[in-house]
Design an enzyme around this catalytic site. Structure first.
Site, PDB file in Angstrom:
ATOM      1  CG  HIS A  34      12.966   3.789   2.987  1.00 33.29           C
ATOM      2  ND1 HIS A  34      12.005   4.865   2.986  1.00 33.29           N
ATOM      3  CD2 HIS A  34      12.305   2.666   3.519  1.00 33.29           C
ATOM      4  CE1 HIS A  34      10.992   4.287   3.389  1.00 33.29           C
ATOM      5  NE2 HIS A  34      10.891   2.947   3.735  1.00 33.29           N
ATOM      6  CG  HIS A  37      11.616   5.128   7.450  1.00 33.74           C
ATOM      7  ND1 HIS A  37      12.296   4.285   6.871  1.00 33.74           N
ATOM      8  CD2 HIS A  37      10.745   4.820   8.089  1.00 33.74           C
ATOM      9  CE1 HIS A  37      12.016   3.090   7.177  1.00 33.74           C
ATOM     10  NE2 HIS A  37      10.518   3.376   7.802  1.00 33.74           N
ATOM     11  CE  LYS A 149       5.648   1.488   1.914  1.00 33.11           C
ATOM     12  NZ  LYS A 149       5.346  -0.072   2.510  1.00 33.11           N
TER      13      LYS A 149
END
Ligand code: PAF
Length: 284
Positions: A34, A37, A149
């Site tokens: 996504h 990345h 994250k």
């Protein structure tokens, strides 16, 4: 873009790049790519002569009851995304290639994996540090990129690289969010449309924490209770794994917020476990 499936072929190519004096940036992933990345890939592309991205769903970092078999595998789509980003090599080994029969060597960081996700996912970080060490030996990068994250993962890898004198720069990159604030994650695909709506609660909790801290609240227990009741009141079906204020370097709990502090959250919606976090830099 070349797709390489074998470790020896990847190592040979990396060695030849080193000989030519080329710099090598690396983004390890488990695929289902996504924008989060891709932000790492773009940063690697900006700074390096050669960029390698790996896709490997690592069985070692999944617990027996976790989602290894249903983890999204979207190779063709990932490949075309990486081609568009001008990646030089997609390293795509099989499980047998990385863990041949008889494999029995692991890399363990001792303390940083204990709190937060490590508490509810025993063995997870041992799987991560083992595979990342192997990938580093195979790809031989000068710099590797990790999203914040997975903040605990980033700190553990940074520690491992320091402790084992690996000559690799570890670069953390900011969390990339959906327009409504949800942190991008390959696991967001598991969410039903209703759960997807409710998943915003993690970001909203972070926003609430920012507001309270801006107003002067510094007691971690007060903030934690406030956030927990906010989450369960707003989304009664949410199951909180943890809400924690920790020192951003040691990941140890803090009772009063000062200096560099991380607020980390893990919440289940249905069977999907979502994580998010926010860093605070507070005057002593
Ligand atoms: O963050 C991930 O996707 C994985 O934990 C990593 C670093 C690729 C290791 O399997």
């Amino acid at each position: 873009m070349r797709v390489i499936e074998r470790c020896d072929e990847m190592q040979k190519l990396a060695r030849s790049w080193h000989k030519e004096g080329l710099s090598l940036g690396f983004v390890p992933t488990m695929g289902a790519l996504h924008e989060g990345h891709l932000s790492l890939v773009r940063e690697a592309r900006r700074h390096h002569d050669r960029v390698v991205v790996s896709i490997f769903v690592n069985p070692l970092q999944f617990g027996p009851k976790e989602d290894y078999t249903r983890y999204p595998r979207t190779f063709e789509q990932d490949k075309s995304l990486l081609e568009k980003e001008n990646v030089d090599v997609l390293f795509y080994p099989s499980v047998e290639e990385l863990y041949p029969q008889g494999f029995q060597t692991y890399v363990v960081v001792e303390k940083l994996p204990e709190p937060l996700c490590g508490r509810s996912r025993p063995g997870h970080f041992r799987g991560v540090t083992t595979v990342v060490t192997k990938l580093f030996h195979i790809v031989m990068p000068h710099e590797a990129y990790f999203g914040k994250k997975d903040y605990q993962q980033y700190r553990i890898i940074e520690r491992m690289v320091m402790d084992l004198n690996m000559d690799i720069r570890i670069t953390p990159m900011p969390i990339v969010r959906e327009p409504d604030g949800l942190a991008m994650s390959s696991r967001n695909r598991y969410l039903s449309p209703e759960e997807r709506q409710k998943a915003r609660i993690l970001f909203r909790a972070l926003e609430l924490a920012k507001e309270c801290i801006q107003k002067g609240e510094r007691e971690s227990s007060v903030l934690t209770e406030k956030l927990k009741s906010f989450i369960v009141n707003e989304v009664p079906e949410a199951r909180i794994d943890y809400v924690a204020f920790v020192d951003a370097l040691t990941l140890e709990d803090v009772s009063r917020l000062r200096g560099h502090v991380l607020l980390a959250l893990a919440v289940f919606l249905g069977n999907t476990r979502l994580i998010d976090n926010c860093e605070f830099f507070l005057e002593e």
